[in-house]
Design a protein around this motif. Structure first.
Motif, short mmCIF file in Angstrom:
data_model
loop_
_atom_site.label_atom_id
_atom_site.label_comp_id
_atom_site.label_asym_id
_atom_site.label_seq_id
_atom_site.Cartn_x
_atom_site.Cartn_y
_atom_site.Cartn_z
N LEU A 1 -19.06 -11.11 -32.09
CA LEU A 1 -19.64 -9.88 -31.56
C LEU A 1 -18.77 -8.66 -31.94
CD1 LEU A 1 -22.01 -8.88 -29.95
CD2 LEU A 1 -20.73 -9.26 -27.87
N GLU A 2 -17.46 -8.84 -31.91
CA GLU A 2 -16.57 -7.75 -32.33
C GLU A 2 -16.83 -7.43 -33.80
OE1 GLU A 2 -14.87 -6.09 -30.32
OE2 GLU A 2 -14.03 -7.31 -28.71
N ALA A 3 -16.95 -8.49 -34.61
CA ALA A 3 -17.18 -8.27 -36.05
C ALA A 3 -18.53 -7.60 -36.28
CB ALA A 3 -17.10 -9.60 -36.79
N ASP B 1 -11.50 0.22 -34.95
CA ASP B 1 -11.04 -0.52 -33.75
C ASP B 1 -11.66 -1.92 -33.75
OD1 ASP B 1 -9.80 1.80 -32.81
OD2 ASP B 1 -11.48 2.34 -31.48
N GLU B 2 -12.96 -1.98 -34.06
CA GLU B 2 -13.67 -3.26 -33.96
C GLU B 2 -13.14 -4.28 -34.99
OE1 GLU B 2 -15.12 -3.59 -31.35
OE2 GLU B 2 -16.49 -1.97 -30.83
N VAL B 3 -12.65 -3.77 -36.14
CA VAL B 3 -12.04 -4.69 -37.12
C VAL B 3 -10.82 -5.36 -36.48
CG1 VAL B 3 -10.81 -4.82 -39.34
CG2 VAL B 3 -12.85 -3.36 -39.13
N ARG B 4 -10.02 -4.57 -35.77
CA ARG B 4 -8.82 -5.12 -35.10
C ARG B 4 -9.22 -6.09 -33.99
NH1 ARG B 4 -7.16 0.10 -34.89
NH2 ARG B 4 -7.44 0.13 -32.64
N HIS B 5 -10.26 -5.70 -33.22
CA HIS B 5 -10.70 -6.58 -32.13
C HIS B 5 -11.17 -7.93 -32.68
CE1 HIS B 5 -11.89 -2.80 -29.58
NE2 HIS B 5 -10.61 -2.82 -29.93
N ALA B 6 -11.94 -7.86 -33.78
CA ALA B 6 -12.47 -9.11 -34.36
C ALA B 6 -11.31 -10.01 -34.78
CB ALA B 6 -13.38 -8.80 -35.55
N ASP C 1 -9.74 0.70 -25.86
CA ASP C 1 -10.61 1.06 -27.00
C ASP C 1 -12.06 1.00 -26.56
OD1 ASP C 1 -8.39 1.18 -28.61
OD2 ASP C 1 -8.73 -0.74 -29.62
N GLU C 2 -12.40 -0.07 -25.83
CA GLU C 2 -13.80 -0.24 -25.41
C GLU C 2 -14.22 0.86 -24.44
OE1 GLU C 2 -15.70 -1.92 -27.02
OE2 GLU C 2 -14.58 -3.56 -27.90
N LEU C 3 -13.27 1.28 -23.64
CA LEU C 3 -13.58 2.38 -22.72
C LEU C 3 -13.90 3.64 -23.53
CD1 LEU C 3 -13.68 2.68 -19.69
CD2 LEU C 3 -11.34 3.55 -19.73
FE FE2 Z 1 -14.66 -4.31 -29.57
#
Ligand code: FE2
Ligand code: FE2
Length: 268
Positions: A78-80, A112-117, A188-190
């Motif tokens: 989902l992050e990816a 950010d989402e790349v890092r989260h994934a 980040d999500e906030l």
């Molecule tokens: Fe995320």
């Protein structure tokens, strides 16, 4: 304790699976030389984020993967998936003449989402799951109202709840690496949630009253769906403890409180 003879329906029920299980003949031969019958069933995990239009993959991993690994794999997927969602959003905002600060924030969110994934992928791997494949259909140009509806559903509702959930996990997970990863992801999500609401405010200003009403109707429906998803989520107790995810009852309560704050009257 389940044994080899436990009927799969019983196992599915114990897992909290909501979709009917599917049976198929596996590629491997059994002891008698015949093909092994395999059963696939899915228990719904609660994980939230921004799903792009045309998302074809679901982040499921092979049957037999440890449940904790399967959960993190789904979170990583989902992050990816949020990466192309934000990249597209940034391009579209620019094309629709949105303020540069919104375009820049959407591009930053994609990074950010790349890092989260990758943080979630390493948790998945640590718990025996591979990174699931991500498949997204090619994007087509769309209207501002279509963008606003997607942003209301995926951003204002689901990513906002995702931010709350990430903060919850950062405090409640028994596993230190989970707490650490989610503590980095939560702020980040906030910010992504705040961005969704800023995009929402800008887009609504550009739209006709009828189009605005369509956005609000989609938002209301998204709160209802999220409440249902939360109420039907299910995790084995050990997985819930390690990952810090709330029980279905608590998750539903969190959705209801958040909806009450952000869209009073959305949930009966
Ligand atoms: Fe995320
Ligand atoms: Fe996000």
């Amino acid at each position: 304790m389940p044994t080899q003879d436990t009927p799969c329906e019983e196992l599915c029920e114990a897992l909290g699976a909501t979709t009917p299980c599917s049976r198929f003949m596996g590629p491997e031969a059994g002891e008698d030389g015949g093909l092994l019958e395999k059963v696939k069933c899915e228990a719904p995990f609660l994980c939230e984020g921004r799903r792009p239009e045309g998302l074809c993959s679901d982040g499921a991993v092979a049957t037999g993967t440890p449940a904790l690994g399967a959960l993190f794999a789904r979170m990583a997927h989902l992050e990816a998936a949020s990466v192309p969602a934000f990249e597209r959003l940034a391009d579209e905002l620019a094309a629709h003449g949105a303020p540069e600060r919104l375009v820049r924030a959407a591009r930053r969110a994609a990074k950010d989402e790349v890092r989260h994934a990758s943080a979630m992928e390493s948790l998945a791997q640590r718990h025996g799951a591979p990174m699931p494949e991500l498949t997204v259909a090619p994007f087509q140009p769309r209207t501002l109202v279509a963008l606003a509806i997607e942003n209301a559903v995926e951003g204002c509702v689901r990513e906002t709840f995702g931010a709350l959930l990430a903060g919850w996990q950062a405090r409640s997970a028994e596993d230190a690496q989970v707490r650490e990863s989610l503590a980095t992801i939560a702020p980040d999500e906030l910010r992504h949630a705040e961005l969704s609401w800023a995009i929402d405010a800008w887009a609504l200003e550009q739209l006709s009253p009828e189009a605005r009403e369509r956005v609000e109707a989609a938002r209301r429906e998204a709160w209802r769906e999220l409440e249902q998803d939360a109420a039907s989520s299910h995790l084995p107790e050990a997985v819930a403890r390690v990952s810090g995810l709330p029980s279905a009852e608590v998750a539903r309560g969190l959705v209801r409180e958040l909806a009450l704050e952000l869209m009073p009257g959305a949930l009966a």
